[in-house]
Design an enzyme around this catalytic site. Structure first.
Site, short mmCIF file in Angstrom:
data_model
loop_
_atom_site.label_atom_id
_atom_site.label_comp_id
_atom_site.label_asym_id
_atom_site.label_seq_id
_atom_site.Cartn_x
_atom_site.Cartn_y
_atom_site.Cartn_z
CD1 TRP A 1 -0.09 -1.83 3.17
CD2 TRP A 1 0.68 0.40 3.49
NE1 TRP A 1 0.51 -1.58 4.17
CE2 TRP A 1 0.92 -0.50 4.40
CE3 TRP A 1 1.20 1.86 3.21
CZ2 TRP A 1 1.80 0.00 5.44
CZ3 TRP A 1 2.01 2.31 4.37
CH2 TRP A 1 2.47 1.47 5.27
CE LYS B 1 -3.56 -9.28 -2.31
NZ LYS B 1 -3.84 -8.04 -1.23
N PRO B 2 -3.55 -6.27 -5.43
CG PRO B 2 -4.96 -4.57 -6.17
CD PRO B 2 -4.66 -6.06 -6.22
CB SER B 3 -2.04 -3.39 -0.18
OG SER B 3 -2.67 -2.99 0.84
CD GLU C 1 8.52 -13.36 9.25
OE1 GLU C 1 8.47 -14.35 9.02
OE2 GLU C 1 9.78 -12.99 9.53
CB THR C 2 4.33 -11.05 3.15
OG1 THR C 2 3.57 -10.45 4.15
CG2 THR C 2 3.48 -11.63 2.31
CG LEU D 1 9.85 -27.15 -8.52
CD1 LEU D 1 9.93 -28.43 -9.06
CD2 LEU D 1 11.07 -26.81 -7.70
CD GLU E 1 12.73 -5.71 -4.95
OE1 GLU E 1 13.11 -4.90 -4.31
OE2 GLU E 1 13.06 -6.32 -6.02
CB CYS F 1 11.05 -0.75 1.51
SG CYS F 1 11.01 -0.12 -0.04
CD GLU G 1 10.08 -2.92 7.10
OE1 GLU G 1 9.30 -4.10 7.11
OE2 GLU G 1 10.52 -2.44 6.30
N GLY H 1 15.05 -9.56 0.44
CA GLY H 1 14.47 -10.14 -0.82
C GLY H 1 15.43 -10.77 -2.03
P1 NDP Z 1 2.54 -7.23 3.46
O1 NDP Z 1 3.23 -8.08 3.49
O2 NDP Z 1 1.53 -7.16 4.68
O3 NDP Z 1 1.60 -7.42 2.21
C1 NDP Z 1 1.85 -7.29 0.95
C2 NDP Z 1 0.93 -7.90 0.03
O4 NDP Z 1 1.18 -9.08 0.05
C3 NDP Z 1 -0.27 -7.25 0.11
O5 NDP Z 1 -0.99 -7.15 -0.93
C4 NDP Z 1 -1.04 -8.45 1.11
O6 NDP Z 1 -2.42 -8.53 1.00
C5 NDP Z 1 -0.24 -9.64 0.56
N1 NDP Z 1 -0.19 -10.76 1.32
C6 NDP Z 1 -0.21 -10.77 2.96
N2 NDP Z 1 -0.08 -12.07 3.27
C7 NDP Z 1 -0.20 -12.83 1.86
C8 NDP Z 1 -0.24 -14.19 1.72
N3 NDP Z 1 -0.12 -15.17 2.73
N4 NDP Z 1 -0.05 -14.64 0.32
C9 NDP Z 1 -0.37 -13.81 -0.51
N5 NDP Z 1 -0.29 -12.54 -0.47
C10 NDP Z 1 -0.10 -11.99 0.85
O7 NDP Z 1 3.12 -5.64 3.53
P2 NDP Z 1 2.55 -4.11 3.52
O8 NDP Z 1 1.35 -4.01 2.66
O9 NDP Z 1 2.11 -4.05 5.01
O10 NDP Z 1 3.79 -3.38 2.98
C11 NDP Z 1 4.63 -2.77 3.73
C12 NDP Z 1 5.85 -4.00 3.76
O11 NDP Z 1 6.45 -3.92 2.30
C13 NDP Z 1 7.09 -3.44 4.48
O12 NDP Z 1 7.69 -4.60 5.12
C14 NDP Z 1 8.01 -2.84 3.63
O13 NDP Z 1 9.38 -3.02 3.76
C15 NDP Z 1 7.81 -3.49 2.29
N6 NDP Z 1 8.00 -2.76 1.03
C16 NDP Z 1 9.33 -3.05 0.33
C17 NDP Z 1 9.71 -2.65 -0.68
C18 NDP Z 1 10.95 -3.01 -1.45
O14 NDP Z 1 11.24 -2.27 -2.50
N7 NDP Z 1 11.88 -3.77 -0.96
C19 NDP Z 1 9.01 -1.43 -1.23
C20 NDP Z 1 7.94 -1.20 -0.50
C21 NDP Z 1 7.47 -1.83 0.72
P3 NDP Z 1 -3.16 -7.62 2.17
O15 NDP Z 1 -2.65 -6.26 2.31
O16 NDP Z 1 -4.65 -7.83 1.55
O17 NDP Z 1 -3.01 -8.43 3.28
#
Ligand code: NDP
Length: 501
Positions: free
Chosen positions: A154, A178-180, A234-235, A247, A253, A286, A387, A460
């Site tokens: 998001w 699948k966006p946030s 963790e995601t 596979l 990221e 991030c 973080e 990542g």
């Molecule tokens: P999340 O990990 O909570 O969610 C990211 C996306 O993954 C969302 O669309 C979320 O859906 C989805 N998701 C969550 N659980 C699952 C699952 N089990 N299976 C599949 N999809 C899933 O992150 P945030 O949206 O809170 O974003 C913040 C995080 O993103 C921070 O840790 C940040 O550091 C990282 N980030 C990294 C960047 C980079 O370039 N390295 C850039 C920007 C952010 P839903 O939201 O609907 O739960």
């Protein structure tokens, strides 16, 4: 394009059409600056992901088989249309994320560049010819992967999506996004731009919904050819496991805890550098400069000036061009920030600035929090290691270059860092020793579509941007042609020595 009102409703986008969710469910999107509903959105789940994958599969043979030049023309048109429609996208991005219009204007203006850059890469990318002995010609060609699943967060809803969509389409893949659920509006709106640019139906599909349902269904789908996720670490582990089971390639990221290393000879730039790295997007990036490492000789002066400037940051209504910092994305995110501030205090760190919600009517309904600076921080404290993803940073002194490098490398993350010095050799020397996928020298958070972006360690796998990213959306086919006229019969025992491999 629909105006931003609280009656705005967006459906899923599948097979070139806006469609309701199979379940008929909807969810609400709120403005984090007011806590008020700004839109409702169809809530997709596994049944909708199935339909989106089918649509993307049906569209793949013609899109993937199209001349790269024809795909490039569509991407260039998308860049033009997006440029024209930027004001609508900026409005919606500000409303759904709470990020100040000043930030979103600056960020979104750059997005068309991704489409034109990857159009150019698709048009110019070359295969290669490999040494194989003089009787054979070996060349490689790159082919698109198929249906790719993109899962996005998001904090920069359209930027992060664009960094994935542009290379994936340029390489000939079809997409399910699948966006946030906190910021799904602009990813759905992007469908109109791509459609107007001439993208065939079924190439770009969007299924907004929740991570545990739509996200899990997409990332574990057996007919997805690659998953590209931006999200928390963790995601990332959960989704990587799903990719491993099928596979398929996985790019991620993930989280970060970037260090900003400021040497004495850059004292005059230290405060603006640290402020930008720390508090842009209210710290919800991030690459946030969450660990400000300052050479001991300038530490006291830098800390004092930093606190003064942080206290003067204008927090307010995101749509006001004078606002410098907006709210957190959600009540949950602000609760998390408040929890970490309590943890920091309990660990013995000193609050030098912030550590509270701003007071006043203007802030009553939203999720605002003041820019927060901790000093007297020990490197092993949780506030220095984990973080937080909010406007909370730690300032730590260092005595020597070696100590600065050790501190910069002492977290589980390795996404980004910046080094501030006027000593050119030292800048490159320190950058080379920092274990991070992106290191800026005398800058922070600078991005270009051509410049690889992605983390080391728990931050990542893989890269966004650049040719390396385009190639990651392809698979290599190696073609070996026998040029000789000689006959070859392994099982004819004619006494001649024969080649086996
Ligand atoms: P999340 O990990 O909570 O969610 C990211 C996306 O993954 C969302 O669309 C979320 O859906 C989805 N998701 C969550 N659980 C699952 C699952 N089990 N299976 C599949 N999809 C899933 O992150 P945030 O949206 O809170 O974003 C913040 C995080 O993103 C921070 O840790 C940040 O550091 C990282 N980030 C990294 C960047 C980079 O370039 N390295 C850039 C920007 C952010 P839903 O939201 O609907 O739960």
């Amino acid at each position: 394009m629909k105006a931003m009102t609280e009656n705005m409703h967006l459906d899923l986008f599948i097979g070139g059409k806006s469609v309701p969710a199979v379940s008929g469910k909807i969810f609400e999107v709120e403005d984090p600056a007011t806590g008020k509903r700004i839109a409702t959105v169809a809530e997709g789940d596994a049944a909708d992901i199935e339909k989106a994958v089918e649509a993307a599969e049906a569209a793949f043979p013609s899109w993937g088989g199209m001349e790269a030049e024809a795909r490039a023309r569509i991407l260039n048109r998308a860049a033009e249309i997006l440029t024209r429609r930027l004001p609508d996208f900026i409005d919606v991005e500000v409303s759904q994320t709470g990020r100040p219009v000043r930030e979103m204007k600056a960020q979104l203006q750059r997005l068309p560049e991704w489409y034109s850059y990857f159009a150019a890469v698709a048009r110019t990318h070359e295969g290669s010819v490999h040494p194989f002995g003089r009787n054979h010609l070996n060349y490689t060609v790159r082919k698109p992967l198929g249906v790719v699943g993109l899962v996005t967060p998001w904090n920069h809803p359209l930027l992060i999506l664009t960094k994935k969509v542009a290379p994936a389409l340029a390489a000939g893949n079809t997409l399910v996004v699948k966006p946030s659920e906190l910021a799904p509006l602009t990813p759905i709106m992007l469908a109109e731009v791509l459609e107007e640019a001439g993208l065939p139906a079924g190439v770009y599909n969007v299924v907004p919904g929740f991570g545990a349902t739509a996200g899990a269904a997409l990332t574990s789908h057996p007919r997805i050819a690659k998953i590209d996720l931006t999200g928390g670490t963790e995601t990332g582990r959960v989704v990587a496991a799903a990719a491993g089971k099928n596979l398929i390639p996985f790019a991620a990221e993930l989280g970060g805890k970037a260090s900003v290393v400021i040497f004495e000879d850059m004292a005059d730039q230290a405060v603006p550098a640290a402020l930008f790295a720390s508090f842009i997007a209210a710290g919800q990036t991030c690459v946030q400069g969450a660990r400000l490492l300052v050479e001991r000789s300038i530490y006291d002066d830098v800390l004092k000036a930093l606190v003064e400037r942080a206290n003067a940051i204008k927090i307010g209504t995101p749509s006001d061009p004078k606002t410098q910092m907006g709210p957190m994305i959600s009540a949950k995110q602000r609760d998390l920030v408040e929890k970490y501030v309590e943890i920091g205090k309990a660990e013995g760190a000193t609050l030098a600035a912030g550590g509270r919600r701003p007071e006043g009517e203007e802030y009553a309904g939203g999720y605002f929090y003041t820019p927060t600076i901790f000093c007297d921080v020990k490197d092993d404290m949780r506030v220095a290691q984990e973080e937080i993803f909010g406007p909370v940073v730690c300032v730590l002194p260092f005595e020597t270059e070696t100590e600065a490098i050790t501190l910069a490398n002492s977290t589980q993350f390795g996404l980004a860092a910046s080094v501030w010095t006027r000593n050119g050799a030292r800048g490159h020397r320190v950058a080379g020793k920092i274990e991070a996928g992106i290191v800026w020298i005398n800058d922070h958070h600078r991005v270009d579509p051509a410049s690889p972006w992605g983390g080391f360690k728990d931050s990542g796998l893989g890269k966004e941007n650049g040719i390396v990213c385009y190639e990651s959306y392809t698979k290599v086919q190696s073609v070996v042609a026998n040029l000789s006229e000689d006959s070859f019969d392994w099982f004819d025992d004619d006494g001649r020595e024969k080649r086996y491999s």
